[in-house]
Design a protein around this motif. Structure first.
Motif, PDB file in Angstrom:
ATOM      1  N   CYS A 192     -47.901 -72.314 -85.174  1.00 14.19           N
ATOM      2  CA  CYS A 192     -48.444 -72.237 -86.711  1.00 14.19           C
ATOM      3  C   CYS A 192     -49.525 -73.679 -86.860  1.00 14.19           C
ATOM      4  N   ALA A 193     -48.614 -74.555 -85.934  1.00 17.86           N
ATOM      5  CA  ALA A 193     -50.359 -76.066 -85.825  1.00 17.86           C
ATOM      6  C   ALA A 193     -50.682 -75.874 -85.010  1.00 17.86           C
ATOM      7  N   THR A 194     -50.756 -75.232 -83.816  1.00 17.96           N
ATOM      8  CA  THR A 194     -51.770 -74.692 -82.944  1.00 17.96           C
ATOM      9  C   THR A 194     -53.231 -74.091 -83.175  1.00 17.96           C
ATOM     10  N   ALA A 195     -52.973 -73.021 -84.110  1.00 14.38           N
ATOM     11  CA  ALA A 195     -53.645 -72.744 -85.110  1.00 14.38           C
ATOM     12  C   ALA A 195     -54.410 -73.502 -86.203  1.00 14.38           C
ATOM     13  N   ALA A 196     -53.515 -73.936 -87.041  1.00 13.27           N
ATOM     14  CA  ALA A 196     -54.711 -74.685 -87.876  1.00 13.27           C
ATOM     15  C   ALA A 196     -55.325 -75.961 -87.208  1.00 13.27           C
ATOM     16  N   ALA A 197     -54.448 -76.199 -85.863  1.00 12.05           N
ATOM     17  CA  ALA A 197     -55.461 -77.661 -85.494  1.00 12.05           C
ATOM     18  C   ALA A 197     -57.101 -76.909 -84.979  1.00 12.05           C
ATOM     19  N   ALA A 198     -56.800 -75.912 -84.201  1.00 10.73           N
ATOM     20  CA  ALA A 198     -58.212 -75.407 -83.814  1.00 10.73           C
ATOM     21  C   ALA A 198     -58.593 -74.839 -85.311  1.00 10.73           C
ATOM     22  N   ALA A 199     -58.443 -74.686 -85.823  1.00 14.28           N
ATOM     23  CA  ALA A 199     -58.935 -74.210 -87.145  1.00 14.28           C
ATOM     24  C   ALA A 199     -60.061 -75.343 -86.995  1.00 14.28           C
ATOM     25  N   ALA A 200     -59.026 -76.575 -88.395  1.00 18.26           N
ATOM     26  CA  ALA A 200     -59.776 -77.773 -88.911  1.00 18.26           C
ATOM     27  C   ALA A 200     -60.703 -78.018 -87.520  1.00 18.26           C
ATOM     28  N   ARG A 238     -47.689 -80.096 -78.546  1.00 19.44           N
ATOM     29  CA  ARG A 238     -48.247 -81.044 -78.372  1.00 19.44           C
ATOM     30  C   ARG A 238     -49.361 -80.611 -77.489  1.00 19.44           C
ATOM     31  N   GLU A 239     -49.159 -80.503 -75.942  1.00 20.72           N
ATOM     32  CA  GLU A 239     -49.834 -79.496 -75.033  1.00 20.72           C
ATOM     33  C   GLU A 239     -50.752 -78.564 -75.537  1.00 20.72           C
ATOM     34  N   MET A 240     -50.232 -77.595 -76.496  1.00 15.16           N
ATOM     35  CA  MET A 240     -50.800 -76.329 -76.727  1.00 15.16           C
ATOM     36  C   MET A 240     -51.532 -76.850 -77.926  1.00 15.16           C
ATOM     37  N   ILE A 241     -51.615 -77.695 -78.896  1.00 13.33           N
ATOM     38  CA  ILE A 241     -52.477 -78.613 -79.605  1.00 13.33           C
ATOM     39  C   ILE A 241     -53.736 -78.938 -78.829  1.00 13.33           C
ATOM     40  N   THR A 242     -53.417 -79.832 -77.811  1.00 13.24           N
ATOM     41  CA  THR A 242     -54.401 -80.161 -77.140  1.00 13.24           C
ATOM     42  C   THR A 242     -55.087 -79.475 -76.548  1.00 13.24           C
ATOM     43  N   GLN A 243     -54.607 -78.208 -76.067  1.00 14.29           N
ATOM     44  CA  GLN A 243     -55.415 -77.563 -74.714  1.00 14.29           C
ATOM     45  C   GLN A 243     -56.246 -76.461 -75.971  1.00 14.29           C
ATOM     46  N   GLU A 244     -55.747 -76.368 -77.055  1.00 15.25           N
ATOM     47  CA  GLU A 244     -56.985 -75.721 -77.485  1.00 15.25           C
ATOM     48  C   GLU A 244     -57.910 -76.515 -79.204  1.00 15.25           C
ATOM     49  N   VAL A 245     -58.195 -77.351 -79.391  1.00 15.29           N
ATOM     50  CA  VAL A 245     -58.860 -78.447 -79.933  1.00 15.29           C
ATOM     51  C   VAL A 245     -59.387 -79.424 -78.868  1.00 15.29           C
ATOM     52  N   VAL A 251     -41.385 -80.626 -85.078  1.00 13.24           N
ATOM     53  CA  VAL A 251     -42.310 -79.057 -84.830  1.00 13.24           C
ATOM     54  C   VAL A 251     -41.704 -78.567 -83.718  1.00 13.24           C
ATOM     55  N   LEU A 252     -41.413 -77.459 -83.343  1.00 18.86           N
ATOM     56  CA  LEU A 252     -40.694 -77.589 -81.857  1.00 18.86           C
ATOM     57  C   LEU A 252     -41.457 -75.719 -81.424  1.00 18.86           C
ATOM     58  N   GLY A 253     -40.739 -75.530 -79.739  1.00 24.36           N
ATOM     59  CA  GLY A 253     -41.202 -74.664 -79.278  1.00 24.36           C
ATOM     60  C   GLY A 253     -41.763 -74.262 -78.354  1.00 24.36           C
ATOM     61  N   THR A 254     -41.000 -73.814 -77.409  1.00 21.57           N
ATOM     62  CA  THR A 254     -41.428 -74.034 -75.580  1.00 21.57           C
ATOM     63  C   THR A 254     -41.828 -72.589 -75.117  1.00 21.57           C
ATOM     64  N   SER A 255     -42.343 -72.013 -75.458  1.00 24.79           N
ATOM     65  CA  SER A 255     -42.535 -70.319 -75.734  1.00 24.79           C
ATOM     66  C   SER A 255     -44.076 -70.156 -76.476  1.00 24.79           C
ATOM     67  N   GLY A 256     -43.794 -70.993 -78.065  1.00 22.40           N
ATOM     68  CA  GLY A 256     -44.581 -69.533 -79.166  1.00 22.40           C
ATOM     69  C   GLY A 256     -44.455 -69.197 -79.369  1.00 22.40           C
ATOM     70  N   ILE A 257     -43.150 -68.275 -79.393  1.00 22.66           N
ATOM     71  CA  ILE A 257     -42.972 -67.449 -80.052  1.00 22.66           C
ATOM     72  C   ILE A 257     -41.133 -67.188 -80.464  1.00 22.66           C
ATOM     73  N   VAL A 258     -41.007 -66.662 -81.548  1.00 21.41           N
ATOM     74  CA  VAL A 258     -39.562 -66.764 -81.982  1.00 21.41           C
ATOM     75  C   VAL A 258     -39.161 -65.262 -81.678  1.00 21.41           C
ATOM     76  N   GLU A 259     -38.179 -65.288 -80.735  1.00 19.03           N
ATOM     77  CA  GLU A 259     -37.118 -64.827 -80.259  1.00 19.03           C
ATOM     78  C   GLU A 259     -36.143 -64.228 -81.787  1.00 19.03           C
ATOM     79  N   PRO A 260     -35.366 -62.957 -81.936  1.00 24.45           N
ATOM     80  CA  PRO A 260     -34.750 -62.477 -83.264  1.00 24.45           C
ATOM     81  C   PRO A 260     -33.664 -63.285 -83.106  1.00 24.45           C
ATOM     82  N   MET A 261     -32.553 -63.590 -83.567  1.00 25.10           N
ATOM     83  CA  MET A 261     -31.623 -64.018 -82.788  1.00 25.10           C
ATOM     84  C   MET A 261     -29.806 -63.254 -83.816  1.00 25.10           C
ATOM     85  N   SER A 262     -30.323 -61.650 -83.767  1.00 22.62           N
ATOM     86  CA  SER A 262     -28.839 -61.503 -84.636  1.00 22.62           C
ATOM     87  C   SER A 262     -27.921 -61.169 -83.270  1.00 22.62           C
TER      88      SER A 262
END
Length: 375
Positions: A21-29, A128-135, A177-188
């Protein structure tokens, strides 16, 4: 429209992380700031290899500042951040390159041993790496070689922080602000246990009598980074080709006790458990569901082992002030007490593993540290 994410084998829908979410918002801004475009969606590839297209909302544009938000979607995972908004503010900076800061609702690191240094915003290194790359891509497209400051804001993070372990870990003022893969895998839990059982069943059906269990990716990475022949592991697991193959390991998540029971019921005769000390230290207290919601006694158990290893009281008090096992190990190593404490941990883990396995199978464990390697 935001990406329609896939479902897993149990029909549970994937989501995306606060980092995405932070990556997309940062790239758009950044794009609206540098190019003047009106941005309604942002596309980017996550580290998981899944492409996201996220909606941009709540846009505020000023002469030298743009703020916009992305709504978090955790899919079918019971995540307390589901549905909240993650905002990014983009501003021109005199310092070249991309600078990333944390604003309201983003926690601040106050104690050592976490992903970010003391004083930094609790925005982990992968986001941080994701945000830096997209920006940076936006800057290149705009032919802009100056500086841009991205400030991540999570207004609801202030109230949500009290529902997490952040205050105990030394992260104050908000969430991470977390995430190592960018994707949340459901945890049932039921779905996860069914997946573990299915993977074990497949390996059993292939004729194997031994199996490697790892709680997650850390264990797999540890195995992959080392050439792990039986001689190096004191013959802890009998592999026909004398090599432990990380690709044959079964991920058991936090359900270590359940996975051991499943392996025994299926007829396996040998199990090797490989994991980070921060997870497997809990076994020294007989804790076989290692999720932090069930028990988070890592430092307490290390201190207990320290008592058995005759660690001086002043060092034990230092351990109680740590927030991660890695930081506690550092203190023990500095005082030349790491080996005796690990021996004490090993004794208790061996006791509880044998108690759980009974006479059904032979079981061994390897603990490791990101800093000190195999413990």
């Amino acid at each position: 429209m935001s990406t329609t994410l896939p479902k897993n084998e149990q029909g549970l829908r994937f989501g995306y992380t606060t980092g995405s979410c932070a990556t997309a918002a940062a790239a758009a801004a950044a794009q609206m700031l540098l190019c003047g475009d009106e941005v309604s969606t942002v596309d980017f590839m996550t580290p998981k290899g899944i492409k996201l297209q996220l909606d941009i909302e709540h846009i505020t544009r000023e002469e030298n500042r743009v703020r916009c938000g992305v709504k978090k979607d955790a899919g079918d995972d019971p995540d307390i951040t589901d549905g909240i908004y993650i905002y990014a503010v983009a501003e021109i900076s005199e310092e070249p390159g991309v600078q990333i800061e944390g604003g309201i609702g983003v926690g601040r690191v106050t104690r050592p041993g976490l992903d970010q240094p003391v004083g930094a915003a609790a925005i982990n290194h992968v986001p941080r790496e994701m945000i830096t790359q997209e920006v940076s891509r936006v800057m290149e497209h705009a032919r802009y070689d100056g500086g841009i400051r991205i400030t991540i804001e999570i207004p609801e993070g202030v109230s949500l922080a009290a529902k997490t372990f952040n205050p105990r870990l030394g992260i104050e003022g908000g969430i991470s602000v977390l995430g190592t893969s960018g994707i949340v895998e459901p945890m049932s839990e039921d779905a996860l246990k069914a997946t573990i059982r299915a993977e074990l069943s497949v390996r059993c059906a292939e004729g194997h009598q031994d199996v490697i269990l790892v709680p997650g990716n850390y264990g797999l990475d540890f195995l992959r980074e080392r050439t792990m022949h039986r001689d190096n592991l004191q013959n802890v697991l009998a592999q026909e080709d004398n090599i432990i193959d990380p690709e044959s390991a079964v991920k058991c998540s936090n359900f270590i006790g359940d996975a051991i029971d499943m392996a025994a019921a299926l007829g396996f005769t040998e199990v090797l458990l490989v994991g980070h000390i921060g997870k497997l230290i809990k076994l020294s207290g007989g804790i076989f569901n290692t999720h932090s919601r069930q028990a988070d006694a890592r430092i307490d158990l290390l201190v207990s082992a320290g008592v058995r290893a005759d660690v001086p009281q002043e060092i034990l008090k230092k351990l109680y002030d740590t927030v991660t096992t890695e930081d506690a190990l550092r203190i023990l190593e500095e005082h030349h007490m790491l080996c005796p404490v690990m021996d004490a941990v090993k004794e208790r883990v061996d006791y509880y593993l044998r108690q759980r396995a009974g006479d059904r199978l032979e079981i061994r464990a390897i603990f490791f540290s990101n800093v000190y390697g195999e413990l």
